[in-house]
Write a protein that holds these residues in place. Structure first.
Motif, short mmCIF file in Angstrom:
data_model
loop_
_atom_site.label_atom_id
_atom_site.label_comp_id
_atom_site.label_asym_id
_atom_site.label_seq_id
_atom_site.Cartn_x
_atom_site.Cartn_y
_atom_site.Cartn_z
N ARG A 1 0.85 -1.18 0.00
CA ARG A 1 0.00 0.00 0.00
C ARG A 1 0.89 1.23 0.00
NH1 ARG A 1 -1.45 -0.40 4.62
NH2 ARG A 1 -0.39 1.36 5.56
N ASP A 2 0.57 2.19 -0.86
CA ASP A 2 1.35 3.43 -0.90
C ASP A 2 0.96 4.30 0.30
OD1 ASP A 2 2.63 2.76 -3.25
OD2 ASP A 2 0.98 3.51 -4.48
N PRO A 3 1.92 5.02 0.89
CA PRO A 3 1.63 5.82 2.07
C PRO A 3 0.71 6.98 1.77
CG PRO A 3 3.83 6.28 1.28
CD PRO A 3 3.33 5.11 0.49
N VAL A 4 -0.05 7.41 2.77
CA VAL A 4 -0.96 8.53 2.61
C VAL A 4 -0.16 9.82 2.48
CG1 VAL A 4 -1.18 8.82 5.12
CG2 VAL A 4 -2.96 9.70 3.62
N GLU A 5 -0.62 10.68 1.58
CA GLU A 5 0.04 11.97 1.39
C GLU A 5 -0.67 13.03 2.23
OE1 GLU A 5 2.78 12.39 -0.26
OE2 GLU A 5 2.86 10.30 -0.93
N LEU A 6 0.09 14.01 2.67
CA LEU A 6 -0.44 15.03 3.56
C LEU A 6 -0.90 16.28 2.81
CD1 LEU A 6 2.16 14.95 6.46
CD2 LEU A 6 -0.09 13.90 6.43
N ASP A 7 -1.93 16.90 3.34
CA ASP A 7 -2.34 18.23 2.88
C ASP A 7 -1.48 19.23 3.65
OD1 ASP A 7 -3.53 20.59 2.20
OD2 ASP A 7 -5.34 20.26 3.41
N THR A 8 -0.29 19.49 3.13
CA THR A 8 0.69 20.26 3.88
C THR A 8 0.22 21.69 4.18
OG1 THR A 8 1.79 20.77 1.79
CG2 THR A 8 2.67 18.94 3.05
N GLU A 9 -0.53 22.28 3.25
CA GLU A 9 -0.99 23.66 3.47
C GLU A 9 -1.98 23.70 4.63
OE1 GLU A 9 -2.47 25.47 -0.02
OE2 GLU A 9 -0.61 25.25 -1.17
N GLY A 10 -2.92 22.74 4.65
CA GLY A 10 -3.89 22.70 5.73
C GLY A 10 -3.25 22.44 7.08
N ILE A 11 -2.26 21.57 7.09
CA ILE A 11 -1.58 21.26 8.34
C ILE A 11 -0.77 22.46 8.82
CG2 ILE A 11 0.23 19.81 9.37
CD1 ILE A 11 -0.73 17.56 7.54
N ALA A 12 -0.10 23.13 7.89
CA ALA A 12 0.71 24.29 8.25
C ALA A 12 -0.15 25.36 8.94
CB ALA A 12 1.40 24.87 7.02
N ASP A 13 -1.38 25.54 8.45
CA ASP A 13 -2.28 26.52 9.07
C ASP A 13 -2.59 26.15 10.52
OD1 ASP A 13 -2.36 27.94 6.73
OD2 ASP A 13 -4.25 27.06 6.04
N THR A 14 -2.61 24.85 10.79
CA THR A 14 -2.96 24.36 12.13
C THR A 14 -1.76 24.36 13.08
OG1 THR A 14 -4.56 22.88 11.08
CG2 THR A 14 -4.03 22.44 13.38
N ILE A 15 -0.56 24.11 12.55
CA ILE A 15 0.61 23.86 13.39
C ILE A 15 1.63 25.01 13.39
CG2 ILE A 15 2.57 22.30 13.76
CD1 ILE A 15 -0.19 21.08 14.35
N THR A 16 1.89 25.60 12.25
CA THR A 16 2.97 26.59 12.14
C THR A 16 2.75 27.76 13.09
OG1 THR A 16 3.29 26.01 9.81
CG2 THR A 16 4.23 28.10 10.56
N GLY A 17 3.77 28.02 13.91
CA GLY A 17 3.71 29.14 14.85
C GLY A 17 2.87 28.87 16.08
N LYS A 18 2.35 27.65 16.24
CA LYS A 18 1.46 27.32 17.37
C LYS A 18 2.23 26.59 18.48
CE LYS A 18 -2.43 28.68 15.35
NZ LYS A 18 -2.01 28.92 13.98
N ILE A 19 1.60 26.54 19.66
CA ILE A 19 2.12 25.77 20.79
C ILE A 19 1.44 24.40 20.77
CG2 ILE A 19 2.35 25.65 23.30
CD1 ILE A 19 2.13 28.72 23.34
N VAL A 20 2.24 23.34 20.76
CA VAL A 20 1.72 21.98 20.62
C VAL A 20 2.17 21.14 21.80
CG1 VAL A 20 1.64 19.93 19.16
CG2 VAL A 20 1.83 22.19 18.10
N LEU A 21 1.24 20.37 22.37
CA LEU A 21 1.55 19.46 23.47
C LEU A 21 1.26 18.03 23.04
CD1 LEU A 21 0.85 19.91 27.23
CD2 LEU A 21 0.14 17.79 26.13
N ILE A 22 2.21 17.12 23.31
CA ILE A 22 2.03 15.71 22.98
C ILE A 22 2.16 14.89 24.25
CG2 ILE A 22 2.89 13.75 21.63
CD1 ILE A 22 4.07 17.12 20.60
N THR A 23 1.12 14.14 24.61
CA THR A 23 1.24 13.19 25.72
C THR A 23 1.79 11.87 25.17
OG1 THR A 23 -0.94 12.16 25.50
CG2 THR A 23 -0.82 14.22 26.73
#
Length: 603
Positions: free
Chosen positions: A259-281
């Motif tokens: 199975r080929d790997p899923v490709e990302l919507d990089t623009e949509g993700i960048a709007d959500t993540i770029t410049g933001k504070i992110v917490l991972i448990t």
């Protein structure tokens, strides 16, 4: 040799060539006395100067002779032609005449000698430099651009341990031809016969654009030969300079998922993540740590790594801060079962996005320890989610499991209840709560791959529960990408599911891993141990009533999940120290099968 010394040598050689060309041309056309004619001498001087000027303009001195190609020949043509035109103009302007025949002969000799020296050096490099003795006879799969590039690199490197002796390729038009003096000896299906005819000792797969299902077919043919098989690096790694063409690697089980790997919507993700504070448990776990790596590619301003194990958090923190120096990283050693601590962490950092990867996931262990499963997977999720809600987090993404669908295990039931927790919160919170389901993750801690590898290293046998047991599989990077993509797509309340293709039989995975380790299946052996408590014969990604045919992103579905009632989940927490805890899990998770309790009773 330094660049300056090399330039001096090349210019000297070219000057001698230019002078030889014009004087040999004059000698062939006229007589010896003409060689001292003022017209000839002055033209020779102008021609030498013009040659060096145009050689610089057309970058003849920057090309590596050992890699001379048709582009080099074209540059030689331009430089020589322009030089002769300048010499001709000089003759007309100064002497009022044009030695046409002499200039034409000079032009021909000039191109022949300049080009000849370049290609003679390449010929020496490619064919006459002594390679290592006793090189490994190598069969290359794929006679396209990548395959011929590999063959050229191997032939041109005397230090190489590999000697290409044949190609196999399914392109009919290439059959019986030669590439780099190496014959295309057959198709992939004829590989075993080709390997025997050419006494092949190693196989290289050189098709970088190969789909995984095709790679699986080719690898099966390779294993039939009993010869060690490797694959060339990914094309993007070669182009980016991370790896050389000849840095071959062993085929990994991840390559054979089909199975080929899923490709990302990089623009949509960048709007959500770029410049933001992110917490991972659970940031130190196999999924959590890869999630951190993937997230950092989108340049968040700050990343909080929260986990219970100090060593794993230290490792991922050290790796990330050395790789992404422009991002702020903070560490929190904390237990998600501590609600007050979770609230303190959320208040301290006020994250924009939370990825909840902390959980107990080992099915047989949770069957024996249901209280711990509830504490971590249910109460822990509730603590983190409540703190995110109170802090006004924008998006909360919970990592769930395909075992939450019609659960037959304590782990699956607690994951289903955790989904209910975040769905309930989503209905009354400004925070967008979503969950992400996926199947087994290859190489994650506690997964079947590390177990199989240890058993193979010990000489076998490999233990499989049932010959017909199937599972959906994905790689750790794929799982992490899905989690990140879900956060970008979230409206709130969804359960996202990856289109994972066809399920894989566990026994087939075991056989592939044995072959990849260089053994035959009969050498290691496979023992069937029977199904363990809580296990299913097969897994599901969505229940029948959850199926939604439309994709919200290529290879990603969103399930039409039921609006579960969270109130009964509170009863589970009340019964956590009671013997009836498992019964409450069965009741609350709705679809939890009674067969699970029967199996437990029998054991």
């Amino acid at each position: 040799m330094t660049y300056k010394k090399r330039m001096l040598v090349v210019m000297t050689v070219d000057s001698l060539i230019v002078l030889s060309a014009i004087f040999i041309g004059a000698f062939l056309l006229y007589n010896i006395s003409s060689l001292w004619d003022g017209l000839l001498v002055s033209t020779a001087i102008v021609l030498v100067i013009a040659h060096h000027v145009f050689a610089y303009i057309f970058k003849l001195y920057k090309g590596a002779w050992s890699y001379a190609s048709t582009n080099e020949l074209l540059r030689i043509f331009y430089a020589v032609t322009m030089s002769l035109l300048v010499a001709g103009l000089f003759q007309v302007a100064v002497f009022g005449m044009l030695s046409t025949r002499a200039l034409v002969v000079t032009w021909m000799l000039h191109i022949l000698l300049i080009g000849g020296t370049r290609f003679a050096w390449r010929m020496y490099r490619d064919h006459y430099r002594k390679p290592k003795k006793n090189r490994t006879r190598t069969l290359i799969v794929g006679a396209g651009a990548a395959g011929t590039m590999v063959a050229r690199q191997l032939q041109g490197s005397p230090e190489s341990e590999l000697e290409p002796v044949a190609f196999v390729d399914d392109d009919v038009s290439k059959q019986h031809l030669e590439m780099m003096n190496v014959p295309v000896a057959g198709t992939v299906e004829e590989m075993q016969a080709v390997a025997e005819d050419f006494r092949v000792e190693q196989i290289l797969i050189a098709i970088p654009s190969l789909a995984r299902c095709d790679l699986q077919r080719i690898y099966e043919r390779c294993t039939e030969t009993g010869v060690k098989t490797q694959i060339m690096p990914l094309l993007e790694d070669i182009l980016s300079g991370k790896l050389e063409v000849t840095q071959f690697r062993d085929v990994q089980v991840e390559d054979l998922l089909g199975r080929d790997p899923v490709e990302l919507d990089t623009e949509g993700i960048a709007d959500t993540i770029t410049g933001k504070i992110v917490l991972i448990t659970g940031a130190g776990g196999s999924i959590g740590s890869e999630l951190c790596r993937q997230l950092c590619k989108f340049d968040p301003s700050e990343v909080i790594l929260l986990g219970h194990g100090e060593n794993s958090i230290y490792d991922i923190h050290t790796e990330l801060k050395n790789t992404y120096t422009h991002i702020t990283f903070d560490t929190e050693i904390a237990d998600i079962q501590d609600g007050e601590r979770m609230q303190t962490v959320m208040d301290t950092y006020a994250p924009d996005v939370v990825y909840h990867a902390a959980a107990h996931k080992h099915v047989p262990l949770m069957e024996k320890n249901p209280q711990e499963a509830v504490k971590n997977n249910v109460i822990g999720t509730r603590n983190v989610a409540d703190a995110a809600d109170a802090c006004g987090v924008n998006t909360f993404v919970m990592i769930s499991s395909d075992k939450a669908v019609n659960p037959t295990s304590v782990m699956g039931a607690t994951k289903r209840i955790a989904e209910m927790v975040v769905q309930d919160l989503n209905r009354r919170s400004a925070t967008r709560f979503v969950a992400v389901r996926f199947g087994n993750v290859l190489g994650s801690r506690g997964s079947v791959i590390p177990l199989f590898k240890k058993q193979i290293e010990a000489g076998g046998p490999v233990t499989v529960t049932h010959p017909e047991m199937t599972r959906y599989f994905m790689t750790i990077p794929e799982a992490s990408r899905l989690v990140i993509q879900a956060g970008a797509l979230a409206d709130g309340g969804e359960i996202f599911v990856l289109d994972m293709g066809e399920p894989v039989r566990i026994v087939d995975l075991a056989k592939n891993l044995i072959r990849l380790s260089g053994y035959k299946v009969d050498e290691i052996g496979i023992d069937y141990m029977g199904m363990r408590p809580g296990e299913k014969m097969y897994e599901e990604l969505l229940g029948d009533e959850e199926v939604h045919e439309a994709q919200v992103h290529p290879k990603i579905y969103v399930g039409k999940t039921k609006n579960g009632n969270y109130e009964p989940a509170k009863e589970v927490i009340k019964y956590i120290n009671h013997d009836s805890l498992v019964a409450q899990l069965i009741e609350v998770s709705n679809d939890f099968k009674q067969e699970s309790s029967k199996v437990r009773a029998a054991n």
